[in-house]
Design an enzyme around this catalytic site. Structure first.
Site, PDB file in Angstrom:
ATOM      1  N   ALA A 158       0.870  -1.180   0.000  1.00  0.00           N
ATOM      2  CA  ALA A 158       0.000   0.000   0.000  1.00  0.00           C
ATOM      3  C   ALA A 158       0.905   1.229   0.000  1.00  0.00           C
ATOM      4  CB  ALA A 158      -0.883   0.010   1.235  1.00  0.00           C
ATOM      5  N   LYS A 159       0.598   2.194  -0.844  1.00  0.00           N
ATOM      6  CA  LYS A 159       1.429   3.396  -0.883  1.00  0.00           C
ATOM      7  C   LYS A 159       0.861   4.373   0.145  1.00  0.00           C
ATOM      8  CE  LYS A 159       3.619   6.455  -4.288  1.00  0.00           C
ATOM      9  NZ  LYS A 159       5.012   6.317  -3.866  1.00  0.00           N
TER      10      LYS A 159
END
Ligand SMILES: Cc1ncc(COP(=O)(O)O)c(C=O)c1O
Length: 328
Positions: A158-159
């Protein structure tokens, strides 16, 4: 690179002036890092301005949101449209694109749920992230003393804004010690990634890169470079790599939206290969730059042209008004 401080920013479906694009200090994201974001680029090509793999970037944003249980009233095409509308409203030819979805202002308990999910899209001019010279000469990196996040702690795929606390520690250590960039290992001591880039090494003309399970962000440049490498006939292996495989590689390079394809000439002061950009890196760099600059046919469908006709620049604002409906 300092911001010029001008231009329009998309905030929850409205375009606001750069100086007015503010949020409250009690917003959840400021205290707890509860934001997810993207970093994409729009390039000026001979056929006009084009975003590189906008669909893949916005899909990754949706995946980051899903992991963090964030919902927002835009689907994949809505996100892409909002980015295109914002570029048109700013009449930009080329830019870096930063969409961010974050928990806003309501309450400051750790629980993010009471806080609204807000979104913004910022654009700015961003040149070669590790410096123009590094693209040819390569840069010097160190192995960070900070490991990348352990599995099942903060999700690396997940960024999330929170992950960049870890990246920031590595980057500051590297700069303080006189290096340009840091490469982090995972908690098992295998190679993970740079503070904002994925990493590749070349050994006997085979290209290796750590797998997703080595605590990396699944980079869109990484995926593009693997595709281009296979197009060029190289064998590409996603495999767990011990630290020392960097020291004895023929070539090492890092990739990312900001860094594009940048050679590494030394790791921990150990010279890699010939100490400058190697031939495989150069071939991949050329292939990548040819695609993003529209110099070769877009066989993978990676470019989204921003202005359907060059003459459409003037009518951009009208399109923005009609295209922005998310949270009005
Ligand atoms: C930690 C990290 N890894 C890898 C990348 C490369 O990802 P991409 O190629 O999608 O920009 C980035 C870039 O944002 C990053 O921040």
């Amino acid at each position: 690179m300092a911001f010029p401080g001008t231009g329009k920013i998309w905030m929850n479906g409205r375009l606001v002036e750069w100086k007015d694009a503010t949020i409250h200090i009690a917003s959840h994201v400021i205290h707890y890092g509860s934001g997810v974001f993207e970093g994409a680029r729009c390039y000026a090509t001979p056929r006009g301005s084009a975003c590189f793999r906008l669909d893949a970037h916005m899909r990754r944003l949706q995946h980051s949101m899903k992991i963090y249980r964030m919902e927002y009233a835009l689907d994949l095409s809505g996100w892409q449209q909002a980015v295109l509308d914002t570029i048109r409203a700013n009449q930009l030819k080329a830019c870096y694109i930063r969409p961010i979805v974050y928990r806003g202002y309501e309450a400051l308990g750790v629980n993010p749920f009471p806080c609204p999910v807000d979104a913004a899209i910022l654009l700015w001019d961003w040149g070669a992230y590790l410096g123009q010279e590094a693209l040819e000469e390569g840069c010097d990196v160190k192995i960070s003393s900070w490991a990348r996040m352990a599995p099942n702690t903060l999700p690396a795929t997940a960024k999330s804004s929170a992950n960049y606390a870890n990246s920031g520690l590595s980057k500051m250590e590297a700069i303080t010690d006189g290096y340009t960039e840091a490469i982090a290992l995972d908690v098992y001591g295998n190679i993970s990634e740079g503070s904002g880039q994925n990493i590749f090494l070349v050994r006997d003309r085979t290209i290796h890169t750590p797998p997703i399970a080595s605590s990396i962000l699944g980079g869109i440049t990484r995926d593009s470079v693997m595709t281009l490498a296979r197009d060029l006939g190289f064998s590409v292996q996603e495999t767990v790599l011990p630290r020392e495989s960097l020291y004895v590689a023929d070539e090492v390079f890092v990739v990312g939206t900001a860094a594009e394809v940048t050679p590494i000439r030394s790791v921990d002061k150990i010279v890699i290969g010939g100490g400058r950009r190697g031939p495989v890196t150069e071939a991949l760099q050329r292939a990548f730059f040819d695609v993003i600059n529209g110099k070769v046919p877009d066989v993978h469908g990676w470019l989204t042209y921003v202005y359907p006709e060059e003459g459409s620049l003037r009518s951009a604002d009208k399109k923005v008004e009609s295209g922005l409906s998310a949270r009005g």
